[in-house]
Design an enzyme around this catalytic site. Structure first.
Site, PDB file in Angstrom:
ATOM      1  CB  SER A  41      -0.919  -0.010   1.217  1.00 36.50           C
ATOM      2  OG  SER A  41      -0.161   0.125   2.399  1.00 36.50           O
ATOM      3  CG  HIS A 159      -1.160  -5.228   4.173  1.00 32.53           C
ATOM      4  ND1 HIS A 159      -0.583  -4.648   5.267  1.00 32.53           N
ATOM      5  CD2 HIS A 159      -0.576  -4.649   3.090  1.00 32.53           C
ATOM      6  CE1 HIS A 159       0.314  -3.755   4.876  1.00 32.53           C
ATOM      7  NE2 HIS A 159       0.327  -3.736   3.562  1.00 32.53           N
ATOM      8  CD  GLU A 168      -0.249  -2.163   8.993  1.00 32.82           C
ATOM      9  OE1 GLU A 168       0.232  -1.411   9.854  1.00 32.82           O
ATOM     10  OE2 GLU A 168       0.245  -2.294   7.868  1.00 32.82           O
ATOM     11  CD  GLU A 209       1.867  -5.562   7.333  1.00 35.38           C
ATOM     12  OE1 GLU A 209       1.245  -5.413   8.401  1.00 35.38           O
ATOM     13  OE2 GLU A 209       2.300  -4.621   6.656  1.00 35.38           O
ATOM     14  CG  ASP A 247      -1.458   1.970   8.886  1.00 39.90           C
ATOM     15  OD1 ASP A 247      -2.106   2.927   8.409  1.00 39.90           O
ATOM     16  OD2 ASP A 247      -0.484   1.450   8.307  1.00 39.90           O
ATOM     17  CD  GLU A 290       1.089   3.806  10.259  1.00 44.67           C
ATOM     18  OE1 GLU A 290       1.393   3.204  11.312  1.00 44.67           O
ATOM     19  OE2 GLU A 290       1.447   3.407   9.140  1.00 44.67           O
ATOM     20  CG  ASP A 318       3.078   4.919   6.344  1.00 38.46           C
ATOM     21  OD1 ASP A 318       4.134   5.163   5.757  1.00 38.46           O
ATOM     22  OD2 ASP A 318       2.481   3.829   6.218  1.00 38.46           O
ATOM     23  CE  LYS A 343       5.751   1.827   5.961  1.00 40.01           C
ATOM     24  NZ  LYS A 343       4.484   2.169   5.252  1.00 40.01           N
ATOM     25  CG  HIS A 371       6.593  -4.496   8.870  1.00 42.25           C
ATOM     26  ND1 HIS A 371       5.912  -5.663   9.100  1.00 42.25           N
ATOM     27  CD2 HIS A 371       5.635  -3.513   8.901  1.00 42.25           C
ATOM     28  CE1 HIS A 371       4.630  -5.415   9.246  1.00 42.25           C
ATOM     29  NE2 HIS A 371       4.436  -4.123   9.141  1.00 42.25           N
ATOM     30  CE  LYS A 395       3.089  -0.240  10.604  1.00 35.65           C
ATOM     31  NZ  LYS A 395       1.953   0.448   9.943  1.00 35.65           N
TER      32      LYS A 395
HETATM   33  C1  2PG Z   1       2.057   0.533   6.295  1.00 37.12           C
HETATM   34  C2  2PG Z   1       2.868  -0.583   5.694  1.00 37.12           C
HETATM   35  C3  2PG Z   1       3.499  -1.531   6.657  1.00 37.12           C
HETATM   36  P1  2PG Z   1       2.928  -1.214   3.183  1.00 37.12           P
HETATM   37  O1  2PG Z   1       1.131   1.045   5.666  1.00 37.12           O
HETATM   38  O2  2PG Z   1       2.378   1.013   7.371  1.00 37.12           O
HETATM   39  O3  2PG Z   1       2.668  -2.157   7.548  1.00 37.12           O
HETATM   40  O4  2PG Z   1       2.237  -1.225   4.645  1.00 37.12           O
HETATM   41  O5  2PG Z   1       4.334  -1.585   3.365  1.00 37.12           O
HETATM   42  O6  2PG Z   1       2.158  -2.221   2.379  1.00 37.12           O
HETATM   43  O7  2PG Z   1       2.785   0.175   2.636  1.00 37.12           O
HETATM   44 MG    MG Z   2       0.935   2.729   7.230  1.00 36.61          MG
END
Ligand code: 2PG
Ligand code: MG
Length: 425
Positions: A41, A159, A168, A209, A247, A290, A318, A343, A371, A395
């Protein structure tokens, strides 16, 4: 110490498609190997993951072009350079790329080299990667204050075939304890959650995940009830020992000013969505939230931030901030967040990642290092970064090798620092 050789190749990421691994060798024989993750995502403002888009290979998901960029262009520019000059190494690649989002060489190519160089330099200096990062970037953090687990235990959205609209639901350790005790507490609760879900006739199959991804969940709120029950059954106090983090990854259910909650057959304005969330903030011990709104819905983020603050809940950016100092600065100016998800691959170099963390620190914002969804690897660099910048939480999903490698790295750091009772060593 000078860079002698750079070599990259495809390896498998957790979702069964390729990603890049890079091996950097220095003149003294030190070697650094790094592999880079990518998300499912991903936010639209992230650094580009350069894919081949050649349908005859890996359904277009091959990375051979990004790999040639490393083995030809980047290697030519970096071989012979001083590996310990991390900022300069990263800047050379940024200049060589020449685009604002690393679209030319690929954020995946640049990050693989950036991390492998840092690993080789740490190896050459004979120190752990987190210590190397603390020293190189003068982060000023004390590595004895280790991050706590924020563990994804129920996943939906992109996911997990959209079982819930939110992406999440996490169990977050909020008691002052060692990493290994916090991990134990969270995992015991995760196993209790399996029993709670089974009793409610849900499957306990896991998603991208490694978290449960039960289909047929009645509402987006229901997981919160199951999680509270699991915390109680595990013998912990919700809100003290373990709290809840969410999230929403709301950009995924946002369209033209409307938030579409498919599970509940409802379309909400941002204001209505904020009220919907507020009922949860009142009822449950939610410590962080989040991406509860879309990645460019700035004004509404500022409104939600005020409400979250009133409930002692941190609001994490994020997709909104994508580990990018410019977007973080905008979020600070607009008072849109109180915390930022970190990230490495969202921005594409070690230096830019750490600069973003240092800007957050300067403004009193918490960092949570994370992650990625479907494209993770066993690489544990995110943990060393989390330790080096003093992230409050990491996380990570609870199961699958590419996830547990992260907890195991953090526990190894804790053991090496002598922070756990000897019988666990
Ligand atoms: C998020 C991440 C990780 P993705 O949105 O925080 O959990 O998802 O890596 O798929 O963007
Ligand atoms: Mg996120």
């Amino acid at each position: 110490m000078k860079i002698k050789n750079i070599h990259a190749y495809e390896i498998l990421a957790s979702g069964g498609y390729p990603t890049i691994e890079c091996r950097v060798e220095l003149n003294d024989g030190s070697v650094g190997v790094a592999s880079v993750p990518y998300g499912v995502s991903a936010g639209i403002h992230e650094a580009i993951v350069l894919l081949d888009h050649d349908a005859s290979r890996w359904d277009g998901h091959g990375m051979s072009q990004a790999i040639s960029n490393i083995n030809d262009k980047i290697a030519t520019a970096l071989v012979g350079q001083d590996a310990s000059a991390q900022r300069q190494i990263d800047q050379i690649m940024i200049n060589l790329d020449g685009t604002p989002n690393k679209a030319e060489l690929g954020g995946n190519a640049i990050l693989a080299v950036s991390v492998a160089v840092a690993r080789a330099s740490a190896e050459s200096a004979g120190i752990e990667l987190y210590q190397y990062l603390i020293d190189t970037f003068q982060t000023g953090f004390n590595p004895k204050e280790l991050p706590r687990p924020m563990t994804v235990v129920i996943e939906g959205g992109k996911h997990a075939d959209h079982t819930t609209d939110l992406q999440e639901y996490c169990l977050t350790a909020t008691r002052d304890s060692t990493v290994s005790e916090n991990v134990r507490m969270i995992m015991e609760t995760y196993h209790q959650l399996a029993s709670v879900l089974k009793e409610n006739n849900f499957s306990v199959n896991v998603g991208n995940e490694g978290a449960f991804a039960p289909s047929g969940i009645p509402s987006n709120e229901a997981p919160l009830v199951y999680m509270l029950e699991a915390i109680k059954r595990a013998g912990y106090v919700a809100g003290q020992d373990i709290s809840i983090s969410l999230d929403a990854a709301a950009s995924e259910f946002y369209e033209l000013g409307t938030y579409n909650l498919k599970l509940e057959n409802r379309s909400l304005t941002a204001g209505e969505l904020i009220s919907y969330y507020e009922t949860w903030l009142k009822k449950y011990p939610i410590v962080t939230i989040e991406d509860m709104l879309a990645e460019d819905d700035w004004d509404n983020w500022s409104k939600l931030k005020i409400i979250a603050y009133g409930h002692h809940t941190d609001l994490i950016g994020d997709d909104l901030t994508v580990t990018n100092v410019e977007r973080l600065q905008k979020a600070i100016d607009l008072q849109a967040i109180s915390a930022i998800l970190i990230k490495l691959n969202q921005v594409g170099t070690i230096s830019e990642t750490i600069d973003c963390c240092l800007l957050a620190k300067k403004h009193g914002l918490m960092t949570v290092t994370s992650h990625r969804g479907g494209g993770e690897t066993n690489d544990t660099t995110m943990i060393d970064v989390a330790v080096a910048v003093g992230s409050r939480y990491i996380k990570v999903g609870p199961t699958r090798g590419e996830r547990v490698s992260k907890y195991n790295r953090l526990m190894a750091i804790e053991r090496a620092l002598g922070l756990v009772p000897p019988r666990y060593n």
